[in-house]
Design a protein around this motif. Structure first.
Motif, mmCIF file in Angstrom:
data_model
loop_
_atom_site.group_PDB
_atom_site.id
_atom_site.type_symbol
_atom_site.label_atom_id
_atom_site.label_comp_id
_atom_site.label_asym_id
_atom_site.label_seq_id
_atom_site.Cartn_x
_atom_site.Cartn_y
_atom_site.Cartn_z
ATOM 1 N N SER A 97 0.835 -1.197 0.000
ATOM 2 C CA SER A 97 0.000 0.000 0.000
ATOM 3 C C SER A 97 0.872 1.250 0.000
ATOM 4 O O SER A 97 1.821 1.332 0.773
ATOM 5 C CB SER A 97 -0.900 0.012 1.237
ATOM 6 N N SER A 105 -7.226 0.308 9.784
ATOM 7 C CA SER A 105 -7.235 0.218 8.322
ATOM 8 C C SER A 105 -6.287 -0.820 7.749
ATOM 9 O O SER A 105 -6.451 -1.215 6.590
ATOM 10 C CB SER A 105 -6.910 1.578 7.714
ATOM 11 N N ARG A 110 -9.053 -3.486 0.702
ATOM 12 C CA ARG A 110 -9.257 -2.394 -0.241
ATOM 13 C C ARG A 110 -8.205 -1.292 -0.112
ATOM 14 O O ARG A 110 -8.062 -0.452 -1.004
ATOM 15 C CB ARG A 110 -10.644 -1.779 -0.059
ATOM 16 N N ASN A 111 -7.451 -1.300 0.977
ATOM 17 C CA ASN A 111 -6.432 -0.265 1.182
ATOM 18 C C ASN A 111 -5.096 -0.601 0.542
ATOM 19 O O ASN A 111 -4.147 0.178 0.665
ATOM 20 C CB ASN A 111 -6.228 -0.021 2.679
ATOM 21 N N ARG A 113 -2.708 -1.773 -2.861
ATOM 22 C CA ARG A 113 -2.675 -1.594 -4.314
ATOM 23 C C ARG A 113 -2.192 -2.841 -5.046
ATOM 24 O O ARG A 113 -2.748 -3.218 -6.064
ATOM 25 C CB ARG A 113 -1.769 -0.414 -4.672
#
Length: 125
Positions: A97, A105, A110-111, A113
């Protein structure tokens, strides 16, 4: 690109060290996480280490048993897993990420890449 390795078959109570080799992006600016997914279950966030290597987070399920670390010279992140239990059996994935992640988080897929292919960990007698 991320490539996880180091999985295998281990007895309950045993240890494994997973490696995640990174390439194709500026490794030192990315936070690296580990997730796992067991058959029939959702992907579970386990741990994350920040880009400097000075900060990390752990899920309650692995806290005290797993340790995340990174070696910037090798563009590699490690997950040392001790006191393994049958419930740890899953495919383990590393992920990257570009943003700073906190305790609320780091465990959210979803956080992140980039995702690598996983490595199978089986804990069984």
């Amino acid at each position: 690109q991320l490539q996880a390795s180091g999985g295998g078959l281990v007895l309950p109570g045993g240890s494994l060290r997973l490696s995640c080799a990174a390439s194709g992006f500026p490794f030192d600016t990315y936070n690296i996480g580990w997730f796992r997914q067991a058959p029939g279950k959702e992907r579970e966030g386990l741990s994350c280490i920040n880009n400097s290597g000075r900060g990390s987070h752990y899920a309650d399920s692995v806290k005290g048993r797993f340790t995340i670390s990174r070696d910037s010279a090798k563009n590699t992140v490690y997950l040392q897993m001790n006191s393994l239990e049958p419930e740890d059996t899953a495919v383990y994935y590393c992920t990257a990420s570009p943003t700073s992640l906190g305790t609320s988080s780091f465990y959210l897929p979803r956080n992140y890449r980039y995702w690598g292919r996983g490595t199978q960990v089986t804990v069984s007698s």
